[in-house]
Design a protein around this motif. Sequence first.
Motif, PDB file in Angstrom:
ATOM      1  N   PHE A 226     -50.151  11.523 -65.702  1.00  0.00           N
ATOM      2  CA  PHE A 226     -50.447  11.737 -64.282  1.00  0.00           C
ATOM      3  C   PHE A 226     -49.698  12.988 -63.830  1.00  0.00           C
ATOM      4  N   PRO A 227     -50.335  13.817 -63.016  1.00  0.00           N
ATOM      5  CA  PRO A 227     -49.761  15.130 -62.708  1.00  0.00           C
ATOM      6  C   PRO A 227     -48.649  15.074 -61.675  1.00  0.00           C
ATOM      7  N   ASN A 228     -47.774  16.049 -61.741  1.00  0.00           N
ATOM      8  CA  ASN A 228     -46.817  16.254 -60.672  1.00  0.00           C
ATOM      9  C   ASN A 228     -47.590  16.688 -59.423  1.00  0.00           C
ATOM     10  N   GLY A 229     -46.993  16.484 -58.262  1.00  0.00           N
ATOM     11  CA  GLY A 229     -47.689  16.808 -57.023  1.00  0.00           C
ATOM     12  C   GLY A 229     -46.974  17.875 -56.220  1.00  0.00           C
ATOM     13  N   VAL A 230     -47.637  18.301 -55.169  1.00  0.00           N
ATOM     14  CA  VAL A 230     -47.065  19.301 -54.268  1.00  0.00           C
ATOM     15  C   VAL A 230     -47.379  18.885 -52.841  1.00  0.00           C
ATOM     16  N   ASP A 231     -46.448  19.134 -51.937  1.00  0.00           N
ATOM     17  CA  ASP A 231     -46.651  18.839 -50.519  1.00  0.00           C
ATOM     18  C   ASP A 231     -47.497  19.962 -49.925  1.00  0.00           C
ATOM     19  N   ALA A 232     -48.807  19.751 -49.902  1.00  0.00           N
ATOM     20  CA  ALA A 232     -49.727  20.800 -49.481  1.00  0.00           C
ATOM     21  C   ALA A 232     -49.644  21.084 -47.989  1.00  0.00           C
ATOM     22  N   ASP A 233     -49.110  20.142 -47.212  1.00  0.00           N
ATOM     23  CA  ASP A 233     -48.923  20.409 -45.781  1.00  0.00           C
ATOM     24  C   ASP A 233     -47.712  21.312 -45.560  1.00  0.00           C
ATOM     25  N   HIS A 234     -46.644  21.035 -46.303  1.00  0.00           N
ATOM     26  CA  HIS A 234     -45.439  21.867 -46.183  1.00  0.00           C
ATOM     27  C   HIS A 234     -45.726  23.282 -46.689  1.00  0.00           C
ATOM     28  N   PHE A 235     -46.408  23.376 -47.823  1.00  0.00           N
ATOM     29  CA  PHE A 235     -46.752  24.677 -48.385  1.00  0.00           C
ATOM     30  C   PHE A 235     -48.177  25.052 -47.982  1.00  0.00           C
ATOM     31  N   ALA A 236     -48.376  25.152 -46.678  1.00  0.00           N
ATOM     32  CA  ALA A 236     -49.684  25.531 -46.149  1.00  0.00           C
ATOM     33  C   ALA A 236     -49.827  27.048 -46.174  1.00  0.00           C
ATOM     34  N   PRO A 237     -51.045  27.561 -46.217  1.00  0.00           N
ATOM     35  CA  PRO A 237     -51.250  29.021 -46.200  1.00  0.00           C
ATOM     36  C   PRO A 237     -50.712  29.664 -44.929  1.00  0.00           C
TER      37      PRO A 237
END
Length: 253
Positions: free
Chosen positions: A38-49
């Motif tokens: 299972f893959p590691n994840g990323v906080d896509a809200d924190h690292f938003a464009p």
Amino acid sequence: MVREEMRLARRFDLCTATTRAEWETLNGYGIDVATDWFPNGVDADHFAPATQAYEPDSICFVGRMDYYPNQQCMLDFCANVLPAIRASRPATRLFIVGADPSAAVKRLAALPGVTVTGSVPDVRPFLHRCALMVAPLNIARGTQNKILEGMAAGVPVVTSKVAAGGVDAQANEHFLVATTTQEYVSAVLRILEDPAQRDRLARAGRQRMLSHHSWPRSMARLDAIIDRCLQSPSTRVRSMMCQDARTAGALKN
């Protein structure tokens, strides 16, 4: 190490890895144990464009600079790749962003166009100001979180083949992968000189992180792995044996 990993793996009902490449390595041992990943994840809200415009000649590397693989790749990049990039685009700037740079890394700041920041309170402003992020690691295992964070932030990534193996994404579609000095130079210039290409990679990379490296998706895979393990015959037998032992102990007492 391989022998020890094989010995330990046989003690469990199911063994997991956090990248497809490492899962394939685990399967290659030929052990009679169920496996999954299972893959590691990323906080896509924190690292938003970013909402502001990027600097078209700025690139960055993000990572702790007391870590040898990070030091080694930046020393090599600044010695061989960056001068060739600046020969075509003299205004190109490289930001090396990360805590505790070694003395050798600090000396890179004397080179034209190089800034060594040391520790910063937040890496996102550096990501957002740059046209792309490089991750030219020659030594890499597992998931490179810096790549996930850059792609989630909508910043195109140029990375090495070994570092790319820890990310569930496709080369040339979601990021660019290079091996030789000339491949790195060509990949970086390809993004710097073509805003449309930069925009395409930024959007594709962000979307891939949302679809394949979001924490909810990763945890859903983990939940499924746990359910599978709990339903395996060996787990049920082991559970029954433990229950029998507890019952026998209670009767004896």
